[in-house]
Write a protein that holds these residues in place. Structure first.
Motif, mmCIF file in Angstrom:
data_model
loop_
_atom_site.group_PDB
_atom_site.id
_atom_site.type_symbol
_atom_site.label_atom_id
_atom_site.label_comp_id
_atom_site.label_asym_id
_atom_site.label_seq_id
_atom_site.Cartn_x
_atom_site.Cartn_y
_atom_site.Cartn_z
ATOM 1 N N HIS A 164 0.826 -1.205 0.000
ATOM 2 C CA HIS A 164 0.000 0.000 0.000
ATOM 3 C C HIS A 164 0.861 1.256 0.000
ATOM 4 O O HIS A 164 0.615 2.198 -0.769
ATOM 5 N N ASP A 165 1.876 1.290 0.861
ATOM 6 C CA ASP A 165 2.723 2.482 0.972
ATOM 7 C C ASP A 165 3.507 2.723 -0.311
ATOM 8 O O ASP A 165 3.652 3.870 -0.763
ATOM 9 N N VAL A 166 4.027 1.648 -0.910
ATOM 10 C CA VAL A 166 4.799 1.776 -2.150
ATOM 11 C C VAL A 166 3.901 2.283 -3.275
ATOM 12 O O VAL A 166 4.280 3.166 -4.053
ATOM 13 N N LEU A 167 2.676 1.728 -3.364
ATOM 14 C CA LEU A 167 1.768 2.163 -4.423
ATOM 15 C C LEU A 167 1.318 3.604 -4.197
ATOM 16 O O LEU A 167 1.170 4.368 -5.156
ATOM 17 N N ALA A 168 1.106 3.997 -2.941
ATOM 18 C CA ALA A 168 0.729 5.385 -2.654
ATOM 19 C C ALA A 168 1.827 6.339 -3.100
ATOM 20 O O ALA A 168 1.557 7.406 -3.673
ATOM 21 N N ASP A 169 3.076 5.967 -2.857
ATOM 22 C CA ASP A 169 4.209 6.786 -3.284
ATOM 23 C C ASP A 169 4.294 6.845 -4.809
ATOM 24 O O ASP A 169 4.546 7.903 -5.394
ATOM 25 N N TYR A 170 4.063 5.708 -5.455
ATOM 26 C CA TYR A 170 4.079 5.629 -6.920
ATOM 27 C C TYR A 170 2.946 6.471 -7.507
ATOM 28 O O TYR A 170 3.123 7.157 -8.525
ATOM 29 N N ASP A 171 1.797 6.444 -6.864
ATOM 30 C CA ASP A 171 0.644 7.224 -7.302
ATOM 31 C C ASP A 171 0.946 8.720 -7.214
ATOM 32 O O ASP A 171 0.642 9.486 -8.135
ATOM 33 N N ALA A 172 1.541 9.130 -6.102
ATOM 34 C CA ALA A 172 1.891 10.549 -5.934
ATOM 35 C C ALA A 172 2.908 10.986 -6.984
ATOM 36 O O ALA A 172 2.841 12.104 -7.515
ATOM 37 N N GLU A 173 3.825 10.090 -7.299
ATOM 38 C CA GLU A 173 4.827 10.382 -8.328
ATOM 39 C C GLU A 173 4.165 10.549 -9.690
ATOM 40 O O GLU A 173 4.511 11.455 -10.460
ATOM 41 N N ALA A 174 3.194 9.691 -9.989
ATOM 42 C CA ALA A 174 2.542 9.725 -11.297
ATOM 43 C C ALA A 174 1.690 10.969 -11.480
ATOM 44 O O ALA A 174 1.721 11.607 -12.541
ATOM 45 N N PHE A 175 0.932 11.335 -10.434
ATOM 46 C CA PHE A 175 -0.014 12.431 -10.572
ATOM 47 C C PHE A 175 0.540 13.766 -10.077
ATOM 48 O O PHE A 175 -0.062 14.804 -10.321
ATOM 49 N N GLY A 176 1.671 13.717 -9.412
ATOM 50 C CA GLY A 176 2.256 14.958 -8.928
ATOM 51 C C GLY A 176 3.344 15.506 -9.818
ATOM 52 O O GLY A 176 3.758 16.656 -9.669
ATOM 53 N N GLY A 177 3.795 14.700 -10.766
ATOM 54 C CA GLY A 177 4.855 15.141 -11.654
ATOM 55 C C GLY A 177 4.317 15.746 -12.937
ATOM 56 O O GLY A 177 3.113 15.896 -13.128
ATOM 57 N N GLU A 178 5.229 16.076 -13.825
ATOM 58 C CA GLU A 178 4.854 16.712 -15.088
ATOM 59 C C GLU A 178 4.747 15.707 -16.229
ATOM 60 O O GLU A 178 4.376 16.074 -17.343
ATOM 61 N N ARG A 179 5.039 14.456 -15.959
ATOM 62 C CA ARG A 179 4.985 13.448 -17.019
ATOM 63 C C ARG A 179 3.528 13.082 -17.318
ATOM 64 O O ARG A 179 2.822 12.552 -16.460
ATOM 65 N N GLN A 180 3.086 13.375 -18.519
ATOM 66 C CA GLN A 180 1.690 13.147 -18.880
ATOM 67 C C GLN A 180 1.399 11.697 -19.260
ATOM 68 O O GLN A 180 0.257 11.246 -19.166
ATOM 69 N N ASP A 181 2.414 10.964 -19.691
ATOM 70 C CA ASP A 181 2.189 9.599 -20.172
ATOM 71 C C ASP A 181 2.624 8.545 -19.162
ATOM 72 O O ASP A 181 3.000 7.436 -19.533
#
Length: 217
Positions: free
Chosen positions: A143-160
């Motif tokens: 859960h913690d790893v996926l939450a961090d991955y989720d924040a990385e995906a939606f908090g960054g500038e990478r659209q794809d």
């Protein structure tokens, strides 16, 4: 997942994890905008008809685990209980939500994998984050790893970012299911009169019959 280590790490499918509501809020996110009309309903019909996809056993396990982490069971059934992993598998095979490039020519090749390369990239990213196998670590750490991955995906500038596509399919599958549309969201078959300005009560839920209010991000 294989062996006793995997059985210890992952709870039974559909089981309600501790603080399930909080986990939905962290990883599931708010339900806001998507072009869902038509294709998701078609994919659900194909899934009910037993149309199989091309996922390996490890990919099936990963889809199921990610679905459960994004939308665990709470006071309503979670993603696994309503069959979201089957939907995601079929959606990837058919390249739903632009997970796969268009096929050139009139015929798909025998090794056509649709959008599964996107899932493969998510698997590689998660395994790299844990320096091993994401599926074999303890559930709380998953859960913690996926939450961090989720924040990385939606908090960054990478659209794809690949996780954006997989998460969108999980949420699309859940909120176009009967449970997601009528029990998790509010549904009114025949809406009443138009009210231009209404106060929103605490914990107000979106309406599944209003597609403009649905965004899976």
């Amino acid at each position: 997942m294989a062996g006793s280590q995997a059985s210890d790490a992952v709870p039974p499918a559909g089981a309600a994890p501790a603080a399930g509501v909080d986990r939905r809020q962290i990883i599931g996110g708010a339900v806001v905008l998507s072009a869902l009309v038509g294709l998701p309903l078609y994919a659900w019909q194909q899934a009910r008809d037993g149309m199989d996809g091309g996922a390996s056993e490890s990919e099936k396990l990963l889809i199921a685990r990610l679905s459960d982490l994004v939308i665990p069971a709470t006071d309503t059934p979670g993603a696994v209980a309503v069959g979201v992993p089957t939907f995601v598998e079929l959606a990837l095979l058919h390249g739903l939500d632009e997970t796969a490039p268009p096929v050139s020519g009139p015929v798909r090749m025998a090794n056509y994998r649709g959008g599964f390369p996107v899932l493969e990239q998510v698997a590689r990213d998660l395994d790299r984050k844990v320096s091993g196998s994401f599926l074999h670590i303890m559930a709380d750490r998953q859960h913690d790893v996926l939450a961090d991955y989720d924040a990385e995906a939606f908090g960054g500038e990478r659209q794809d970012h690949p996780w954006k596509k997989i998460k969108a399919l999980i949420l699309t599958g859940y909120y176009t299911s009967e449970v997601g549309a009528s029990r998790e969201l509010q549904y009114e078959l025949v809406p009443g009169r138009w009210e231009p300005d209404l106060p929103l009560p605490p914990n107000n839920r979106s309406w599944s019959s209003d597609w403009t209010a649905v965004d899976f991000g």
